[in-house]
Design a protein around this motif. Structure first.
Motif, short mmCIF file in Angstrom:
data_model
loop_
_atom_site.label_atom_id
_atom_site.label_comp_id
_atom_site.label_asym_id
_atom_site.label_seq_id
_atom_site.Cartn_x
_atom_site.Cartn_y
_atom_site.Cartn_z
N ILE A 1 0.84 -1.21 0.00
CA ILE A 1 0.00 0.00 0.00
C ILE A 1 0.87 1.25 0.00
CG2 ILE A 1 -1.68 1.31 1.34
CD1 ILE A 1 -2.82 -1.36 2.31
N THR A 2 1.92 1.25 0.84
CA THR A 2 2.82 2.40 0.90
C THR A 2 3.51 2.64 -0.43
OG1 THR A 2 3.21 1.93 3.25
CG2 THR A 2 4.78 3.39 2.14
N PHE A 3 3.89 1.56 -1.09
CA PHE A 3 4.57 1.68 -2.39
C PHE A 3 3.68 2.38 -3.41
CE2 PHE A 3 5.40 -0.10 -6.63
CZ PHE A 3 6.71 0.30 -6.81
N PHE A 4 2.41 1.97 -3.49
CA PHE A 4 1.51 2.58 -4.46
C PHE A 4 1.16 4.03 -4.08
CE2 PHE A 4 0.69 -1.91 -5.51
CZ PHE A 4 0.82 -1.83 -6.89
N ILE A 5 1.15 4.32 -2.79
CA ILE A 5 0.89 5.69 -2.36
C ILE A 5 2.05 6.61 -2.73
CG2 ILE A 5 0.62 7.17 -0.31
CD1 ILE A 5 -1.02 4.96 0.95
N LEU A 6 3.28 6.09 -2.63
CA LEU A 6 4.46 6.92 -2.88
C LEU A 6 4.76 7.10 -4.36
CD1 LEU A 6 6.92 5.68 -0.10
CD2 LEU A 6 5.60 7.81 -0.17
N ILE A 7 4.19 6.28 -5.23
CA ILE A 7 4.45 6.43 -6.67
C ILE A 7 4.09 7.82 -7.19
CG2 ILE A 7 3.70 5.66 -8.95
CD1 ILE A 7 3.78 2.83 -7.99
N PRO A 8 2.88 8.34 -6.90
CA PRO A 8 2.57 9.71 -7.40
C PRO A 8 3.51 10.76 -6.84
CG PRO A 8 0.57 8.58 -6.72
CD PRO A 8 1.72 7.74 -6.24
N PHE A 9 3.91 10.61 -5.56
CA PHE A 9 4.83 11.57 -4.97
C PHE A 9 6.19 11.52 -5.67
CE2 PHE A 9 7.95 12.94 -1.80
CZ PHE A 9 7.42 14.18 -1.44
N TYR A 10 6.68 10.30 -5.94
CA TYR A 10 7.95 10.17 -6.65
C TYR A 10 7.86 10.77 -8.05
CZ TYR A 10 11.77 8.15 -9.30
OH TYR A 10 12.84 7.99 -10.13
N TRP A 11 6.72 10.53 -8.72
CA TRP A 11 6.56 11.06 -10.07
C TRP A 11 6.56 12.59 -10.06
CZ3 TRP A 11 7.24 9.53 -14.75
CH2 TRP A 11 6.71 10.27 -15.82
N MET A 12 5.96 13.19 -9.02
CA MET A 12 5.95 14.64 -8.90
C MET A 12 7.37 15.17 -8.75
SD MET A 12 4.10 16.97 -5.97
CE MET A 12 5.09 16.20 -4.66
N VAL A 13 8.15 14.56 -7.87
CA VAL A 13 9.53 15.02 -7.64
C VAL A 13 10.37 14.77 -8.89
CG1 VAL A 13 11.60 14.69 -6.25
CG2 VAL A 13 9.36 14.64 -5.17
N SER A 14 10.20 13.62 -9.51
CA SER A 14 10.97 13.30 -10.71
C SER A 14 10.67 14.27 -11.85
CB SER A 14 10.67 11.86 -11.15
OG SER A 14 11.30 11.55 -12.37
N THR A 15 9.40 14.57 -12.08
CA THR A 15 9.03 15.48 -13.16
C THR A 15 9.52 16.89 -12.89
OG1 THR A 15 7.05 14.14 -13.54
CG2 THR A 15 7.10 16.33 -14.55
N SER A 16 9.60 17.27 -11.62
CA SER A 16 10.08 18.61 -11.29
C SER A 16 11.56 18.80 -11.63
CB SER A 16 9.86 18.89 -9.80
OG SER A 16 10.75 18.12 -8.99
N LEU A 17 12.26 17.71 -11.87
CA LEU A 17 13.70 17.78 -12.20
C LEU A 17 13.97 17.48 -13.67
CD1 LEU A 17 15.09 15.96 -9.04
CD2 LEU A 17 15.02 18.41 -9.46
N LYS A 18 12.93 17.48 -14.51
CA LYS A 18 13.09 17.24 -15.94
C LYS A 18 12.95 18.54 -16.71
CE LYS A 18 10.89 12.67 -15.52
NZ LYS A 18 9.73 11.85 -15.93
N ASP A 19 13.33 18.51 -17.98
CA ASP A 19 13.05 19.64 -18.83
C ASP A 19 11.68 19.46 -19.46
OD1 ASP A 19 13.36 17.79 -20.88
OD2 ASP A 19 15.42 18.38 -21.29
N PHE A 20 11.27 20.41 -20.29
CA PHE A 20 9.92 20.40 -20.84
C PHE A 20 9.67 19.16 -21.70
CE2 PHE A 20 6.84 21.56 -24.17
CZ PHE A 20 5.77 21.94 -23.37
N GLN A 21 10.66 18.76 -22.53
CA GLN A 21 10.49 17.61 -23.41
C GLN A 21 10.41 16.31 -22.62
OE1 GLN A 21 12.65 20.08 -23.94
NE2 GLN A 21 11.67 21.03 -25.75
N GLN A 22 11.27 16.17 -21.62
CA GLN A 22 11.26 14.94 -20.82
C GLN A 22 9.95 14.77 -20.06
OE1 GLN A 22 14.65 14.94 -18.24
NE2 GLN A 22 16.10 14.44 -19.85
N ALA A 23 9.38 15.88 -19.60
CA ALA A 23 8.14 15.80 -18.84
C ALA A 23 6.98 15.26 -19.68
CB ALA A 23 7.78 17.17 -18.27
N LEU A 24 7.07 15.45 -21.02
CA LEU A 24 6.00 15.02 -21.91
C LEU A 24 6.38 13.78 -22.73
CD1 LEU A 24 4.87 18.50 -23.29
CD2 LEU A 24 3.84 17.17 -21.43
N SER A 25 7.53 13.20 -22.45
CA SER A 25 7.99 12.07 -23.25
C SER A 25 7.15 10.83 -23.00
CB SER A 25 9.46 11.76 -22.90
OG SER A 25 9.58 11.36 -21.55
#
Length: 280
Positions: free
Chosen positions: A22-46
Protein backbone atom coordinates in the motif's frame (compact mmCIF):
# COMPACT_ATOMS: atom_id res chain seq x y z
CA UNK A 1 11.18 -20.13 23.10
CA UNK A 2 12.88 -19.13 19.85
CA UNK A 3 10.40 -21.21 17.88
CA UNK A 4 7.51 -19.28 19.45
CA UNK A 5 9.14 -15.98 18.52
CA UNK A 6 9.67 -17.14 14.94
CA UNK A 7 6.05 -18.30 14.76
CA UNK A 8 4.80 -14.95 16.02
CA UNK A 9 7.08 -13.12 13.58
CA UNK A 10 5.83 -15.27 10.71
CA UNK A 11 2.24 -14.23 11.50
CA UNK A 12 3.13 -10.55 11.10
CA UNK A 13 4.84 -10.97 7.72
CA UNK A 14 1.61 -10.85 5.65
CA UNK A 15 0.47 -7.71 7.50
CA UNK A 16 3.76 -5.90 6.85
CA UNK A 17 3.75 -7.10 3.24
CA UNK A 18 0.31 -5.59 2.69
CA UNK A 19 1.35 -2.33 4.38
CA UNK A 20 4.50 -2.19 2.26
CA UNK A 21 2.50 -2.72 -0.94
CA UNK A 22 0.00 0.00 0.00
CA UNK A 23 2.82 2.40 0.90
CA UNK A 24 4.57 1.68 -2.39
CA UNK A 25 1.51 2.58 -4.46
CA UNK A 26 0.89 5.69 -2.36
CA UNK A 27 4.46 6.92 -2.88
CA UNK A 28 4.45 6.43 -6.67
CA UNK A 29 2.57 9.71 -7.40
CA UNK A 30 4.83 11.57 -4.97
CA UNK A 31 7.95 10.17 -6.65
CA UNK A 32 6.56 11.06 -10.07
CA UNK A 33 5.95 14.64 -8.90
CA UNK A 34 9.53 15.02 -7.64
CA UNK A 35 10.97 13.30 -10.71
CA UNK A 36 9.03 15.48 -13.16
CA UNK A 37 10.08 18.61 -11.29
CA UNK A 38 13.70 17.78 -12.20
CA UNK A 39 13.09 17.24 -15.94
CA UNK A 40 13.05 19.64 -18.83
CA UNK A 41 9.92 20.40 -20.84
CA UNK A 42 10.49 17.61 -23.41
CA UNK A 43 11.26 14.94 -20.82
CA UNK A 44 8.14 15.80 -18.84
CA UNK A 45 6.00 15.02 -21.91
CA UNK A 46 7.99 12.07 -23.25
CA UNK A 47 6.36 8.71 -23.95
CA UNK A 48 7.04 6.15 -22.64
CA UNK A 49 7.56 8.05 -19.35
CA UNK A 50 11.10 8.58 -18.17
CA UNK A 51 11.15 7.72 -14.46
CA UNK A 52 14.65 8.99 -13.75
CA UNK A 53 15.44 12.47 -15.09
CA UNK A 54 18.60 12.76 -17.12
CA UNK A 55 20.09 15.27 -16.82
CA UNK A 56 18.69 16.57 -13.54
CA UNK A 57 17.37 20.12 -13.96
CA UNK A 58 17.73 21.87 -10.61
CA UNK A 59 17.23 25.13 -12.51
CA UNK A 60 13.50 24.42 -12.62
CA UNK A 61 13.20 25.63 -9.04
CA UNK A 62 15.01 28.84 -9.95
CA UNK A 63 12.80 29.33 -13.02
CA UNK A 64 9.76 28.77 -10.82
CA UNK A 65 10.47 31.96 -8.86
CA UNK A 66 11.82 33.82 -11.90
CA UNK A 67 8.75 33.41 -14.12
CA UNK A 68 6.18 34.09 -11.39
CA UNK A 69 6.34 35.81 -7.96
CA UNK A 70 5.90 32.42 -6.35
CA UNK A 71 7.29 33.66 -3.05
CA UNK A 72 4.30 36.00 -2.83
CA UNK A 73 1.86 33.14 -3.41
CA UNK A 74 3.62 31.10 -0.75
CA UNK A 75 3.32 33.97 1.71
CA UNK A 76 -0.37 34.46 0.92
CA UNK A 77 -1.16 30.79 1.45
CA UNK A 78 0.98 30.59 4.57
CA UNK A 79 -0.46 33.54 6.44
CA UNK A 80 -4.05 32.75 5.41
CA UNK A 81 -3.72 29.13 6.54
CA UNK A 82 -2.02 30.22 9.77
CA UNK A 83 -4.73 32.75 10.67
CA UNK A 84 -7.53 30.35 9.81
CA UNK A 85 -5.89 27.62 11.90
CA UNK A 86 -5.32 29.82 14.95
CA UNK A 87 -8.79 31.37 14.78
CA UNK A 88 -10.57 28.07 14.26
CA UNK A 89 -8.73 26.39 17.13
CA UNK A 90 -9.47 29.29 19.49
CA UNK A 91 -13.17 29.73 18.71
CA UNK A 92 -13.79 25.99 18.53
CA UNK A 93 -12.08 25.43 21.88
CA UNK A 94 -14.23 28.07 23.59
CA UNK A 95 -17.45 26.69 22.13
CA UNK A 96 -16.46 23.06 22.73
CA UNK A 97 -15.67 23.78 26.37
CA UNK A 98 -19.03 25.51 26.83
CA UNK A 99 -20.97 22.62 25.30
CA UNK A 100 -19.03 20.04 27.33
CA UNK A 101 -18.70 21.62 30.78
CA UNK A 102 -21.12 24.56 31.16
CA UNK A 103 -24.85 24.12 31.70
CA UNK A 104 -27.16 26.54 29.89
CA UNK A 105 -30.68 26.30 28.40
CA UNK A 106 -31.16 24.43 25.13
CA UNK A 107 -27.53 23.31 25.12
CA UNK A 108 -28.09 19.99 23.37
CA UNK A 109 -30.53 21.50 20.88
CA UNK A 110 -28.11 24.25 19.93
CA UNK A 111 -25.33 21.70 19.57
CA UNK A 112 -27.45 19.62 17.19
CA UNK A 113 -28.25 22.73 15.15
CA UNK A 114 -24.55 23.54 14.87
CA UNK A 115 -23.76 19.98 13.79
CA UNK A 116 -26.53 20.05 11.20
CA UNK A 117 -24.90 23.11 9.62
CA UNK A 118 -22.03 20.84 8.58
CA UNK A 119 -24.44 19.12 6.20
CA UNK A 120 -24.89 22.30 4.13
CA UNK A 121 -22.51 22.28 1.12
CA UNK A 122 -20.24 25.29 0.73
CA UNK A 123 -21.49 25.85 -2.81
CA UNK A 124 -24.99 26.64 -1.50
CA UNK A 125 -23.84 29.48 0.75
CA UNK A 126 -21.25 30.86 -1.67
CA UNK A 127 -23.65 32.95 -3.79
CA UNK A 128 -25.41 34.82 -0.94
CA UNK A 129 -22.08 35.28 0.83
CA UNK A 130 -20.49 36.62 -2.35
CA UNK A 131 -23.36 39.10 -2.85
CA UNK A 132 -23.05 40.37 0.73
CA UNK A 133 -19.25 40.65 0.59
CA UNK A 134 -19.41 42.49 -2.74
CA UNK A 135 -21.80 45.05 -1.25
CA UNK A 136 -19.44 45.78 1.65
CA UNK A 137 -16.37 45.85 -0.63
CA UNK A 138 -14.63 42.73 0.67
CA UNK A 139 -14.47 40.79 -2.61
CA UNK A 140 -10.93 40.56 -4.03
CA UNK A 141 -9.49 40.59 -0.52
CA UNK A 142 -8.31 37.83 1.76
CA UNK A 143 -11.14 38.45 4.23
CA UNK A 144 -13.49 35.81 2.69
CA UNK A 145 -10.70 33.26 2.91
CA UNK A 146 -9.98 33.90 6.60
CA UNK A 147 -13.10 34.81 8.61
CA UNK A 148 -15.92 32.68 7.06
CA UNK A 149 -13.91 29.42 7.26
CA UNK A 150 -13.45 29.94 11.02
CA UNK A 151 -17.22 30.03 11.50
CA UNK A 152 -18.19 27.56 8.78
CA UNK A 153 -18.22 23.77 8.59
CA UNK A 154 -14.56 23.55 9.60
CA UNK A 155 -15.24 25.54 12.74
CA UNK A 156 -18.26 23.40 13.58
CA UNK A 157 -16.17 20.26 13.20
CA UNK A 158 -13.67 21.81 15.60
CA UNK A 159 -16.44 22.46 18.13
CA UNK A 160 -17.47 18.80 17.89
CA UNK A 161 -13.86 17.63 18.23
CA UNK A 162 -13.15 19.76 21.30
CA UNK A 163 -16.48 18.86 22.92
CA UNK A 164 -15.78 15.15 22.57
CA UNK A 165 -12.32 15.67 24.06
CA UNK A 166 -13.48 17.81 27.00
CA UNK A 167 -16.18 15.26 27.85
CA UNK A 168 -13.44 12.70 28.55
CA UNK A 169 -11.95 14.99 31.24
CA UNK A 170 -13.48 14.20 34.68
CA UNK A 171 -15.80 16.83 36.14
CA UNK A 172 -13.91 16.53 39.42
CA UNK A 173 -11.17 18.63 37.84
CA UNK A 174 -13.62 21.46 37.24
CA UNK A 175 -14.96 21.23 40.76
CA UNK A 176 -11.45 21.29 42.23
CA UNK A 177 -10.68 24.41 40.20
CA UNK A 178 -13.84 26.11 41.51
CA UNK A 179 -12.88 25.27 45.09
CA UNK A 180 -9.50 26.89 44.47
CA UNK A 181 -11.28 30.04 43.32
CA UNK A 182 -10.88 29.71 39.55
CA UNK A 183 -13.52 31.30 37.37
CA UNK A 184 -14.73 29.34 34.30
CA UNK A 185 -12.46 31.57 32.19
CA UNK A 186 -9.37 30.76 34.27
CA UNK A 187 -10.31 27.08 34.38
CA UNK A 188 -10.49 27.02 30.60
CA UNK A 189 -7.19 28.83 29.95
CA UNK A 190 -5.05 27.34 32.72
CA UNK A 191 -6.37 23.80 33.00
CA UNK A 192 -8.61 22.64 30.17
CA UNK A 193 -6.88 24.16 27.16
CA UNK A 194 -3.41 22.78 28.05
CA UNK A 195 -4.97 19.33 28.50
CA UNK A 196 -6.59 19.61 25.06
CA UNK A 197 -3.26 19.73 23.21
CA UNK A 198 -3.96 16.48 21.28
CA UNK A 199 -7.32 17.79 20.05
CA UNK A 200 -5.69 21.11 19.18
CA UNK A 201 -2.97 19.37 17.17
CA UNK A 202 -5.55 17.28 15.32
CA UNK A 203 -7.70 20.28 14.43
CA UNK A 204 -4.64 22.36 13.53
CA UNK A 205 -3.39 19.83 10.99
CA UNK A 206 -6.80 19.26 9.40
CA UNK A 207 -7.58 23.00 9.25
CA UNK A 208 -4.15 23.93 7.89
CA UNK A 209 -4.34 21.25 5.19
CA UNK A 210 -7.83 22.31 4.13
CA UNK A 211 -6.99 26.02 4.01
CA UNK A 212 -3.67 25.43 2.22
CA UNK A 213 -5.27 23.27 -0.49
CA UNK A 214 -8.48 25.30 -0.89
CA UNK A 215 -9.11 26.14 -4.55
CA UNK A 216 -12.82 26.90 -4.95
CA UNK A 217 -13.12 29.87 -2.59
CA UNK A 218 -9.98 31.72 -3.82
CA UNK A 219 -11.21 31.16 -7.37
CA UNK A 220 -14.55 32.81 -6.50
CA UNK A 221 -13.37 35.72 -4.38
CA UNK A 222 -9.96 36.69 -5.81
CA UNK A 223 -9.37 38.64 -9.02
CA UNK A 224 -5.94 40.22 -8.53
CA UNK A 225 -3.05 37.88 -9.22
CA UNK A 226 -1.02 39.41 -6.38
CA UNK A 227 -3.59 37.99 -3.94
CA UNK A 228 -3.48 34.47 -5.37
CA UNK A 229 -2.84 31.45 -3.21
CA UNK A 230 -0.79 28.46 -4.34
CA UNK A 231 -3.68 26.39 -5.80
CA UNK A 232 -4.60 29.33 -8.05
CA UNK A 233 -0.97 30.12 -8.84
CA UNK A 234 -0.48 26.66 -10.35
CA UNK A 235 -2.84 27.62 -13.16
CA UNK A 236 -0.51 30.48 -14.17
CA UNK A 237 1.92 27.99 -15.72
CA UNK A 238 -0.65 27.13 -18.40
CA UNK A 239 -0.64 29.14 -21.61
CA UNK A 240 -1.81 28.81 -25.21
CA UNK A 241 1.31 26.81 -26.00
CA UNK A 242 0.56 24.23 -23.30
CA UNK A 243 1.21 23.52 -19.66
CA UNK A 244 4.75 23.68 -18.31
CA UNK A 245 4.43 20.50 -16.32
CA UNK A 246 8.00 20.55 -15.06
CA UNK A 247 7.35 23.91 -13.39
CA UNK A 248 3.92 22.85 -12.16
CA UNK A 249 5.50 19.84 -10.46
CA UNK A 250 8.31 21.98 -9.03
CA UNK A 251 5.68 24.32 -7.60
CA UNK A 252 3.80 21.32 -6.20
CA UNK A 253 6.95 20.05 -4.48
CA UNK A 254 7.55 23.46 -2.89
CA UNK A 255 3.90 23.64 -1.83
CA UNK A 256 4.11 20.19 -0.23
CA UNK A 257 7.03 21.03 2.05
CA UNK A 258 5.02 23.14 4.58
CA UNK A 259 2.36 20.42 4.80
CA UNK A 260 4.93 17.73 5.54
CA UNK A 261 6.61 20.01 8.09
CA UNK A 262 3.37 20.68 9.97
CA UNK A 263 2.45 16.99 10.05
CA UNK A 264 5.97 15.94 11.06
CA UNK A 265 5.99 18.11 14.18
CA UNK A 266 2.38 17.40 15.19
CA UNK A 267 1.89 13.77 14.13
CA UNK A 268 2.22 12.32 17.64
CA UNK A 269 -0.42 14.63 19.10
CA UNK A 270 -2.53 14.19 15.98
CA UNK A 271 -2.76 10.42 16.42
CA UNK A 272 -3.39 10.82 20.14
CA UNK A 273 -6.15 13.34 19.53
CA UNK A 274 -7.93 11.16 16.95
CA UNK A 275 -7.80 8.22 19.35
CA UNK A 276 -8.95 10.06 22.49
CA UNK A 277 -11.85 11.99 20.95
CA UNK A 278 -13.67 8.72 20.35
CA UNK A 279 -13.39 7.33 23.87
CA UNK A 280 -16.71 8.64 25.11
Amino acid sequence: MNNKRWAEAAKTIPKYAILFAITFFILIPFYWMVSTSLKDFQQALSFPPQWIPSPIKWDNYIDLFAKQPFHLYLFNSLYIAALVTVGTCLFAALAGYAFAKISFPWKNTLFLILLSSMMIPTEITTIPLFIWLSKVGLVDTHFPLIVPPMLGAGGMFGVFLYRQFFITIPNDLDEAAKIDGCTPWKTFWRIMLPLATPAMATLSILTFLHSWNEFFEPLVYLNSSKLYTIPLALSLFTSDSGTEWHLVMAASVVATVPLLTVFFFAQKKFIEGVAMTGLK
